[in-house]
Design a protein around this motif. Structure first.
Motif, PDB file in Angstrom:
ATOM      1  N   LYS A   1       8.984   3.681  18.210  1.00 28.40           N
ATOM      2  CA  LYS A   1       8.669   2.290  18.535  1.00 28.40           C
ATOM      3  C   LYS A   1       9.005   2.006  19.995  1.00 28.40           C
ATOM      4  O   LYS A   1       9.978   2.526  20.539  1.00 28.40           O
ATOM      5  CB  LYS A   1       9.454   1.339  17.638  1.00 28.40           C
ATOM      6  N   THR A   2       8.216   1.160  20.624  1.00 28.49           N
ATOM      7  CA  THR A   2       8.371   0.873  22.041  1.00 28.49           C
ATOM      8  C   THR A   2       9.730   0.255  22.354  1.00 28.49           C
ATOM      9  O   THR A   2      10.392   0.658  23.313  1.00 28.49           O
ATOM     10  CB  THR A   2       7.236  -0.061  22.507  1.00 28.49           C
ATOM     11  N   GLU A   3      10.158  -0.720  21.564  1.00 31.49           N
ATOM     12  CA  GLU A   3      11.444  -1.382  21.825  1.00 31.49           C
ATOM     13  C   GLU A   3      12.608  -0.407  21.669  1.00 31.49           C
ATOM     14  O   GLU A   3      13.564  -0.446  22.440  1.00 31.49           O
ATOM     15  CB  GLU A   3      11.632  -2.587  20.894  1.00 31.49           C
ATOM     16  N   GLU A   4      12.519   0.467  20.689  1.00 29.28           N
ATOM     17  CA  GLU A   4      13.553   1.489  20.485  1.00 29.28           C
ATOM     18  C   GLU A   4      13.600   2.443  21.678  1.00 29.28           C
ATOM     19  O   GLU A   4      14.678   2.823  22.147  1.00 29.28           O
ATOM     20  CB  GLU A   4      13.247   2.255  19.199  1.00 29.28           C
TER      21      GLU A   4
ATOM     22  N   VAL B   1       3.369   4.121  31.217  1.00 28.61           N
ATOM     23  CA  VAL B   1       3.123   5.291  30.362  1.00 28.61           C
ATOM     24  C   VAL B   1       2.180   4.924  29.222  1.00 28.61           C
ATOM     25  O   VAL B   1       1.214   5.650  28.947  1.00 28.61           O
ATOM     26  CB  VAL B   1       4.447   5.873  29.818  1.00 28.61           C
ATOM     27  N   LEU B   2       2.443   3.805  28.571  1.00 32.31           N
ATOM     28  CA  LEU B   2       1.591   3.387  27.451  1.00 32.31           C
ATOM     29  C   LEU B   2       0.162   3.104  27.924  1.00 32.31           C
ATOM     30  O   LEU B   2      -0.801   3.463  27.242  1.00 32.31           O
ATOM     31  CB  LEU B   2       2.187   2.171  26.750  1.00 32.31           C
ATOM     32  N   ALA B   3       0.030   2.482  29.083  1.00 28.68           N
ATOM     33  CA  ALA B   3      -1.305   2.177  29.605  1.00 28.68           C
ATOM     34  C   ALA B   3      -2.030   3.448  30.038  1.00 28.68           C
ATOM     35  O   ALA B   3      -3.227   3.605  29.773  1.00 28.68           O
ATOM     36  CB  ALA B   3      -1.192   1.210  30.779  1.00 28.68           C
ATOM     37  N   TYR B   4      -1.324   4.346  30.687  1.00 28.79           N
ATOM     38  CA  TYR B   4      -1.949   5.582  31.163  1.00 28.79           C
ATOM     39  C   TYR B   4      -2.391   6.471  30.005  1.00 28.79           C
ATOM     40  O   TYR B   4      -3.451   7.064  30.041  1.00 28.79           O
ATOM     41  CB  TYR B   4      -0.979   6.347  32.073  1.00 28.79           C
TER      42      TYR B   4
ATOM     43  N   HIS C   1      -2.893   5.421  26.847  1.00 28.61           N
ATOM     44  CA  HIS C   1      -3.624   4.646  25.841  1.00 28.61           C
ATOM     45  C   HIS C   1      -2.949   4.757  24.476  1.00 28.61           C
ATOM     46  O   HIS C   1      -3.610   5.008  23.461  1.00 28.61           O
ATOM     47  CB  HIS C   1      -5.089   5.090  25.748  1.00 28.61           C
ATOM     48  N   LEU C   2      -1.630   4.564  24.465  1.00 29.75           N
ATOM     49  CA  LEU C   2      -0.853   4.668  23.228  1.00 29.75           C
ATOM     50  C   LEU C   2      -0.257   3.322  22.852  1.00 29.75           C
ATOM     51  O   LEU C   2      -0.105   2.437  23.687  1.00 29.75           O
ATOM     52  CB  LEU C   2       0.288   5.682  23.404  1.00 29.75           C
ATOM     53  N   LYS C   3       0.107   3.197  21.575  1.00 33.08           N
ATOM     54  CA  LYS C   3       0.810   2.000  21.108  1.00 33.08           C
ATOM     55  C   LYS C   3       2.294   2.282  20.917  1.00 33.08           C
ATOM     56  O   LYS C   3       3.114   1.373  20.994  1.00 33.08           O
ATOM     57  CB  LYS C   3       0.193   1.505  19.807  1.00 33.08           C
ATOM     58  N   GLU C   4       2.629   3.543  20.663  1.00 33.02           N
ATOM     59  CA  GLU C   4       4.031   3.941  20.502  1.00 33.02           C
ATOM     60  C   GLU C   4       4.391   4.931  21.600  1.00 33.02           C
ATOM     61  O   GLU C   4       3.551   5.715  22.042  1.00 33.02           O
ATOM     62  CB  GLU C   4       4.260   4.549  19.123  1.00 33.02           C
ATOM     63  N   PHE C   5       5.648   4.881  22.009  1.00 35.64           N
ATOM     64  CA  PHE C   5       6.111   5.700  23.122  1.00 35.64           C
ATOM     65  C   PHE C   5       6.420   7.129  22.663  1.00 35.64           C
ATOM     66  O   PHE C   5       7.102   7.320  21.655  1.00 35.64           O
ATOM     67  CB  PHE C   5       7.374   5.067  23.727  1.00 35.64           C
ATOM     68  N   PRO C   6       5.947   8.155  23.389  1.00 37.86           N
ATOM     69  CA  PRO C   6       6.254   9.548  23.021  1.00 37.86           C
ATOM     70  C   PRO C   6       7.741   9.863  23.254  1.00 37.86           C
ATOM     71  O   PRO C   6       8.233   9.754  24.371  1.00 37.86           O
ATOM     72  CB  PRO C   6       5.385  10.377  23.964  1.00 37.86           C
ATOM     73  N   GLU C   7       8.429  10.221  22.206  1.00 38.03           N
ATOM     74  CA  GLU C   7       9.885  10.437  22.276  1.00 38.03           C
ATOM     75  C   GLU C   7      10.311  11.502  23.293  1.00 38.03           C
ATOM     76  O   GLU C   7      11.313  11.313  23.977  1.00 38.03           O
ATOM     77  CB  GLU C   7      10.427  10.793  20.889  1.00 38.03           C
ATOM     78  N   PRO C   8       9.594  12.621  23.463  1.00 41.21           N
ATOM     79  CA  PRO C   8      10.045  13.627  24.433  1.00 41.21           C
ATOM     80  C   PRO C   8      10.078  13.139  25.889  1.00 41.21           C
ATOM     81  O   PRO C   8      10.714  13.758  26.728  1.00 41.21           O
ATOM     82  CB  PRO C   8       9.020  14.752  24.282  1.00 41.21           C
ATOM     83  N   LEU C   9       9.408  12.035  26.188  1.00 40.69           N
ATOM     84  CA  LEU C   9       9.375  11.535  27.562  1.00 40.69           C
ATOM     85  C   LEU C   9      10.570  10.654  27.919  1.00 40.69           C
ATOM     86  O   LEU C   9      10.728  10.281  29.078  1.00 40.69           O
ATOM     87  CB  LEU C   9       8.081  10.756  27.804  1.00 40.69           C
TER      88      LEU C   9
ATOM     89  N   ASN D   1      -0.311  13.806  30.446  1.00 40.69           N
ATOM     90  CA  ASN D   1      -1.639  14.240  30.002  1.00 40.69           C
ATOM     91  C   ASN D   1      -1.598  14.908  28.631  1.00 40.69           C
ATOM     92  O   ASN D   1      -2.603  14.929  27.926  1.00 40.69           O
ATOM     93  CB  ASN D   1      -2.268  15.167  31.040  1.00 40.69           C
ATOM     94  N   LEU D   2      -0.438  15.437  28.249  1.00 38.28           N
ATOM     95  CA  LEU D   2      -0.297  16.017  26.911  1.00 38.28           C
ATOM     96  C   LEU D   2      -0.423  14.957  25.817  1.00 38.28           C
ATOM     97  O   LEU D   2      -0.816  15.256  24.690  1.00 38.28           O
ATOM     98  CB  LEU D   2       1.052  16.724  26.769  1.00 38.28           C
ATOM     99  N   TYR D   3      -0.080  13.718  26.143  1.00 37.46           N
ATOM    100  CA  TYR D   3      -0.094  12.618  25.163  1.00 37.46           C
ATOM    101  C   TYR D   3      -1.261  11.656  25.370  1.00 37.46           C
ATOM    102  O   TYR D   3      -1.417  10.708  24.614  1.00 37.46           O
ATOM    103  CB  TYR D   3       1.226  11.833  25.249  1.00 37.46           C
ATOM    104  N   ARG D   4      -2.057  11.890  26.377  1.00 33.62           N
ATOM    105  CA  ARG D   4      -3.134  10.962  26.715  1.00 33.62           C
ATOM    106  C   ARG D   4      -4.254  11.029  25.687  1.00 33.62           C
ATOM    107  O   ARG D   4      -4.669  12.091  25.265  1.00 33.62           O
ATOM    108  CB  ARG D   4      -3.670  11.298  28.111  1.00 33.62           C
TER     109      ARG D   4
END
Length: 120
Positions: A2-5, A37-40, A42-50, A112-115
């Motif tokens: 989740k983004t807030e988390e 990151v979310l805009a680049y 195009h995600l709704k949830e944040f990738p945890e490894p980043l 780019n791995l998550y894009r």
């Protein structure tokens, strides 16, 4: 994640890396980088490894920004000198192109791995 988390975790890690950052600056940088990151990607949830990469970037960016502004404040700004027919122009520092864009660009191969492709 989740983004807030993700924002809370990034803020906690960044606080551990850079104790000189005040709360307002920290929140601003976290919001900025997570939104970018979310805009680049195009995600709704944040990738945890980043999370660790973003915390490191925010810490580095705040250290570089504070050193750049303290250097600029300590040195008087002089653009050019002209006397009679002789004129000297000096290098101008462009503070609009701070290192945040460079740091974000350095992170793009991982992003780019998550894009995802944008669906219209």
């Amino acid at each position: 994640m989740k983004t807030e988390e993700a924002k809370l975790k990034i803020a906690m890690l960044t606080r551990g890396l850079n104790k000189n950052l005040d709360e307002y600056q920290l929140n601003f940088y976290v919001e900025k980088f997570v939104a970018n990151v979310l805009a680049y990607c195009h995600l709704k949830e944040f990738p945890e490894p980043l999370i660790f990469d973003i915390a490191e970037i925010i810490s580095r960016q705040s250290e570089e920004f504070s050193s750049e502004t303290s250097t600029a404040a300590a040195t008087p700004y002089l653009k050019k000198i002209k006397q009679d027919d002789t004129e000297f122009e000096f290098f101008e520092t462009d503070f609009s192109a701070l290192s945040s864009n460079k740091l974000f660009d350095a992170l793009k191969p991982k992003l780019n791995l998550y894009r995802r492709m944008r669906a219209w």
